[in-house]
Write an enzyme that holds these catalytic residues in place. Sequence first.
Site, short mmCIF file in Angstrom:
data_model
loop_
_atom_site.label_atom_id
_atom_site.label_comp_id
_atom_site.label_asym_id
_atom_site.label_seq_id
_atom_site.Cartn_x
_atom_site.Cartn_y
_atom_site.Cartn_z
N GLY A 81 0.78 -1.24 0.23
CA GLY A 81 0.22 0.02 -0.18
C GLY A 81 0.91 1.27 0.22
CD GLU A 82 6.01 1.31 2.84
OE1 GLU A 82 7.15 1.73 1.63
OE2 GLU A 82 6.66 1.27 3.76
NE ARG A 132 -16.81 17.48 5.75
CZ ARG A 132 -16.38 16.25 5.17
NH1 ARG A 132 -17.89 16.14 5.30
NH2 ARG A 132 -15.76 15.47 4.44
CD GLN A 133 -11.39 15.36 11.73
OE1 GLN A 133 -10.41 15.15 12.22
NE2 GLN A 133 -11.49 14.26 10.73
CE LYS A 186 -25.88 20.86 9.85
NZ LYS A 186 -24.80 19.61 8.77
NE ARG A 192 -23.07 17.82 11.29
CZ ARG A 192 -23.66 16.34 9.78
NH1 ARG A 192 -24.16 15.96 10.29
NH2 ARG A 192 -24.06 17.17 8.96
CG ASP A 202 -23.62 22.84 2.08
OD1 ASP A 202 -22.59 24.10 3.21
OD2 ASP A 202 -24.36 22.12 2.80
CB THR A 221 -26.38 18.70 5.18
OG1 THR A 221 -25.61 18.11 6.77
CG2 THR A 221 -26.41 19.90 5.96
C1 R5P Z 1 -21.66 20.97 6.76
O1 R5P Z 1 -20.64 22.10 7.51
C2 R5P Z 1 -21.43 21.26 5.31
O2 R5P Z 1 -21.30 22.09 4.96
C3 R5P Z 1 -21.80 20.58 4.78
O3 R5P Z 1 -23.36 20.78 4.85
C4 R5P Z 1 -22.28 18.27 5.04
O4 R5P Z 1 -20.79 18.23 5.80
C5 R5P Z 1 -22.86 18.65 4.17
O5 R5P Z 1 -22.45 16.48 4.95
P1 R5P Z 1 -23.52 15.34 4.45
O6 R5P Z 1 -24.00 15.20 3.31
O7 R5P Z 1 -22.96 14.62 5.54
O8 R5P Z 1 -24.88 15.89 5.64
#
Ligand code: R5P
Length: 346
Positions: free
Chosen positions: A57-58, A120-121, A219, A221, A247, A255
């Site tokens: 896998g390297e 996202r992290q 939203k 979570r 988005d 989402t």
């Molecule tokens: C969240 O803050 C992002 O902007 C997206 O709305 C989110 O990451 C989408 O993820 P998923 O389609 O898994 O809900």
Amino acid sequence: MQLNPLESRGALSIAACNSGKSFAERVITELRRIAKKERDEATYGLKDTQEIVFPNGEVKFVINEFIRGDDFYIIQCIDDPLSERSVNDNLMALVTAIHAAYQSDPDHITAVIPQFPYSRQERRKTREAISAKIVAQLLENVGAQRVLTLDIHAEAIQGFFTYTKLEDMHASGEIVDYLTHKLKLDIKNLVVTGPDVGSAEKARHYSKRIGTSFAIVDKARDYSKPGQIESMRLVGEVKDRDILIVDDMIATGGTLLHAAALLKEKGARDIYVAVSLPFFNGNAVERIEKAYRDGIIKLVVGTDAVFWGEAFVQNTEWYEEVSVAPLFARVIYNVNKKRSVSKLLR
Ligand code: R5P
């Protein structure tokens, strides 16, 4: 060709990791078009390289051509739906490619990554890593002096680099152009919204660009369960209006589909969706297909920053692809010629 050192950096040279090849070819086609228009005699093509994967896998990246003194761009699409390679495999391939370039002594190295992994992290809530920072430091440490990306999830990631410059480009210009000129959306009846508060700024930007009102979906979570949404509320009026949900990405589609269901419940008519990064992870394609068949989603417009291939684009009734390759090509060309790019980044 003789380069004027005051006008440009070294020769513009482009290579791609395996998952970046399709996008790189599109960028090169656009670079040739730009060069022709500008009566620039330079010829652009992909450098001869090899991405070798060992049985364990390297991965190892080899550049088979001379790039000393070049203005070198390495293109990689890290989340590649057409490949068996994982995000982590493709990130490692990119890292080895940047380091291979560094060892080959170009003047400048730019990593072109239409999708910034782990974006996202970017902050921690509990005992967890700030993985976007790890990625930023990794790219910088192996030798990337500039990173070009598209609609990064959190702009603050710029600050995770010390010397490397991060240029964040936006797909909104290309997408709005498609919606208003090609699709000819009736903008008088349109409301723009984001599927969560995080995308409200993007929704406001789109609504200003198109000239429509906007609404916000809030939203919440449950972060103890990855991918799970607790609740959604709507701020704004959507009854009998067509909706454009914008988005940065669709991952699992959760989402988006929750927001679309809420908007329908509040009396929305046709729902259009615009995303820069259509990852469609897990069974997102099947879930969106169902929402399309059920009359909840009318159309999803994505970009080739996540390249699904001609067959998918042609055979998927609810999906339209807009190319961001011309935008990347123009930014690369301007950087190489030491011209302004700020207007292109808006
Ligand atoms: C969240 O803050 C992002 O902007 C997206 O709305 C989110 O990451 C989408 O993820 P998923 O389609 O898994 O809900």
